[in-house]
Enzyme design. Structure first.
Site, short mmCIF file in Angstrom:
data_model
loop_
_atom_site.label_atom_id
_atom_site.label_comp_id
_atom_site.label_asym_id
_atom_site.label_seq_id
_atom_site.Cartn_x
_atom_site.Cartn_y
_atom_site.Cartn_z
N TYR A 85 -38.94 -36.56 -20.52
CA TYR A 85 -39.37 -35.82 -19.34
C TYR A 85 -38.99 -34.36 -19.52
O TYR A 85 -37.82 -34.03 -19.77
CB TYR A 85 -38.71 -36.38 -18.08
CG TYR A 85 -39.29 -35.77 -16.82
CD1 TYR A 85 -40.32 -36.40 -16.13
CD2 TYR A 85 -38.85 -34.53 -16.34
CE1 TYR A 85 -40.88 -35.85 -15.00
CE2 TYR A 85 -39.42 -33.96 -15.21
CZ TYR A 85 -40.42 -34.62 -14.54
OH TYR A 85 -40.99 -34.05 -13.43
N ASN A 123 -35.37 -32.89 -11.50
CA ASN A 123 -34.78 -32.68 -10.18
C ASN A 123 -34.23 -33.99 -9.61
O ASN A 123 -34.23 -35.03 -10.27
CB ASN A 123 -35.80 -32.03 -9.24
CG ASN A 123 -37.02 -32.92 -9.00
OD1 ASN A 123 -36.98 -34.13 -9.18
ND2 ASN A 123 -38.12 -32.30 -8.59
N SER A 137 -29.15 -28.85 -12.29
CA SER A 137 -28.19 -28.16 -13.14
C SER A 137 -26.91 -27.78 -12.38
O SER A 137 -26.93 -27.53 -11.17
CB SER A 137 -28.84 -26.90 -13.73
OG SER A 137 -27.99 -26.32 -14.70
N GLN A 189 -27.48 -20.61 -13.64
CA GLN A 189 -27.67 -22.04 -13.40
C GLN A 189 -28.31 -22.31 -12.04
O GLN A 189 -28.83 -23.40 -11.81
CB GLN A 189 -26.34 -22.78 -13.50
CG GLN A 189 -25.74 -22.75 -14.90
CD GLN A 189 -26.70 -23.26 -15.96
OE1 GLN A 189 -27.34 -24.28 -15.81
NE2 GLN A 189 -26.83 -22.51 -17.06
N HIS A 192 -32.91 -22.41 -11.52
CA HIS A 192 -33.86 -23.38 -12.07
C HIS A 192 -34.97 -23.73 -11.09
O HIS A 192 -36.04 -24.15 -11.50
CB HIS A 192 -33.13 -24.63 -12.53
CG HIS A 192 -32.44 -24.45 -13.85
ND1 HIS A 192 -33.10 -24.51 -15.05
CD2 HIS A 192 -31.14 -24.20 -14.15
CE1 HIS A 192 -32.25 -24.31 -16.04
NE2 HIS A 192 -31.05 -24.12 -15.52
N GLU A 202 -21.51 -30.40 -15.24
CA GLU A 202 -22.40 -30.40 -16.41
C GLU A 202 -21.95 -29.33 -17.41
O GLU A 202 -21.74 -29.61 -18.59
CB GLU A 202 -23.83 -30.12 -15.96
CG GLU A 202 -24.83 -30.01 -17.09
CD GLU A 202 -26.20 -29.56 -16.61
OE1 GLU A 202 -27.17 -29.76 -17.36
OE2 GLU A 202 -26.30 -28.99 -15.50
N HIS A 203 -21.84 -28.09 -16.95
CA HIS A 203 -21.36 -26.98 -17.79
C HIS A 203 -20.00 -26.52 -17.24
O HIS A 203 -19.89 -26.24 -16.05
CB HIS A 203 -22.32 -25.78 -17.74
CG HIS A 203 -23.73 -26.10 -18.10
ND1 HIS A 203 -24.69 -26.40 -17.16
CD2 HIS A 203 -24.35 -26.16 -19.31
CE1 HIS A 203 -25.85 -26.62 -17.76
NE2 HIS A 203 -25.66 -26.49 -19.07
N ASP A 216 -27.78 -23.63 -23.62
CA ASP A 216 -29.10 -24.02 -23.15
C ASP A 216 -30.17 -23.85 -24.22
O ASP A 216 -31.18 -24.56 -24.21
CB ASP A 216 -29.50 -23.19 -21.93
CG ASP A 216 -28.75 -23.59 -20.68
OD1 ASP A 216 -28.19 -24.70 -20.65
OD2 ASP A 216 -28.72 -22.79 -19.73
N GLU A 257 -14.97 -74.15 -19.37
CA GLU A 257 -15.93 -73.44 -18.52
C GLU A 257 -16.97 -74.38 -17.92
O GLU A 257 -17.86 -73.93 -17.19
CB GLU A 257 -16.60 -72.32 -19.31
CG GLU A 257 -15.63 -71.24 -19.75
CD GLU A 257 -16.32 -70.03 -20.36
OE1 GLU A 257 -17.55 -70.11 -20.61
OE2 GLU A 257 -15.64 -69.01 -20.59
N HIS A 303 -22.69 -77.00 -24.53
CA HIS A 303 -22.18 -76.04 -25.51
C HIS A 303 -21.20 -76.74 -26.45
O HIS A 303 -21.24 -76.54 -27.68
CB HIS A 303 -21.45 -74.89 -24.80
CG HIS A 303 -22.35 -73.88 -24.17
ND1 HIS A 303 -23.19 -74.18 -23.15
CD2 HIS A 303 -22.51 -72.54 -24.42
CE1 HIS A 303 -23.84 -73.08 -22.78
NE2 HIS A 303 -23.44 -72.07 -23.54
#
Length: 337
Positions: free
Chosen positions: A14, A98, A121, A143, A146, A212-213, A246, A300, A305
């Site tokens: 995306y 977004n 961002s 930032q 955007h 994020e940053h 970036d 179990e 099994h």
């Protein structure tokens, strides 16, 4: 025991649109996929009132994108996950977007894999009293421009004077900024300048936020790096702003947001690989492990099994097909028939 590590066959990337064109996001998403060996890379990006963004198309060609669809938003994520008449479904969806795009990615997880929550961002700056207020103001604005209106820009500093000077520098810079209205709205909504007691408190808060940053505009920034426990990317010193990451610094700019840096990592080639476990048993292994496997299975409540294991165990021990505990296996099997 072993592993097969293989690339995913088909992934969707995306690329945001909105107010900006993002050829850098094309490269950041597609190049790691190519490095990993993904066979088919499908790109979606919303249309623009300005027409085709030629830089985006050029980046897609350079990075080896195979298909490009001019569609964006939550419905683009749904198309990649479920498929449409014209878009075949993908194995994984990656890329920033977004709040609606990220919500859609969260909703389709399980039908397709996703990378992480990557957007809107965020930047958090930790600054001491020697920082450049105009530089910090520029980084906060960078930032916040955007365009979604949900970007976050924060300053943590033990200097009240620095906070005041940065606020004044932001006001001055906005007077000549082309997108001043959008940036101002984002800063009013999700901007903050917090005066802390000391830098230790600043790092404690930063780790709770998980930005994020994270920019460290402090003396000897590398000395403080061990204090960072949650951040998508860390930028050391006043000469290293987030925009460097970036575009051209090297590490990927598709980063975890919304506190996801507590558990998520930047996008990389490893995000496009999947692992398959390989197991092969010998007679010796079955003889040694079989009884324990059967015992655990019965603990179990899974008799089937246990019997599946005991059949092999009998063969490994040279007792033919093997019998279940107390010799009741054949009688129980006959009754079930």
């Amino acid at each position: 025991l072993g592993q097969m590590v293989q690339p995913m066959r088909r992934v969707g990337i995306y690329v945001p649109g909105g107010l900006g064109a993002y050829p850098s996001s094309v490269l950041m998403n597609a190049i790691p996929a190519k490095v990993a060996g993904v066979a088919e890379i499908v790109m979606v990006s919303p249309p623009s009132s300005e027409g085709e963004r030629l830089a985006v198309l050029a980046a897609a060609e350079i990075a080896g994108v195979d298909e490009f669809y001019r569609v964006g938003g939550a419905h683009a994520v749904a198309a990649l996950a479920y498929g449409t008449e014209s878009i075949k479904p993908v194995d994984k969806i990656v890329g920033p977007g977004n709040a609606y795009v990220q919500a859609a990615k969260r909703m389709v997880y399980g039908v397709a894999d996703i990378d992480k929550m990557a957007g809107p961002s965020e930047v958090l700056v930790i600054a001491d009293n020697r920082a450049h207020p105009e530089w910090i103001a520029a980084d906060l604005i960078a930032q916040a421009e955007h365009g979604s209106g949900d970007e976050a820009a924060m300053l943590l500093t033990p200097s009240a004077s620095m906070a005041q000077r940065v606020a004044e520098a932001v006001e001055t810079a906005l007077k000549t900024l082309p997108r001043a209205r959008q940036v101002e709205a984002a800063l009013v909504k999700r901007g903050a300048m917090v005066v802390v007691n000391d830098l230790n408190e600043a790092f404690d808060l930063a780790n709770q936020i998980g930005p994020e940053h994270l920019e460290l505009d402090v003396r000897n920034p590398s000395r403080w790096l061990p204090k960072v426990k949650a951040a998508g990317a860390v930028f050391l010193g006043p000469l290293t702003p987030a925009p460097l990451g970036d575009y051209l610094a090297g590490p990927n700019h598709v980063l975890p947001t919304g506190g996801a840096a507590r558990f998520a990592s930047p996008l990389g080639a490893y995000d496009f690989l999947k692992r398959t476990s390989i197991i092969e048993a010998s007679m010796g292994a079955i003889a040694a492990l079989g009884p324990t496997v059967a015992h655990l299975a019965r603990m179990e409540g899974f008799e089937g099994h246990a019997r599946a294991m005991e059949l092999r165990n009998g063969a490994a021990n040279g007792t033919g097909a093997g019998r279940s505990r107390n010799g009741k296996a054949k009688n129980q099997l006959a009754k079930s028939r």
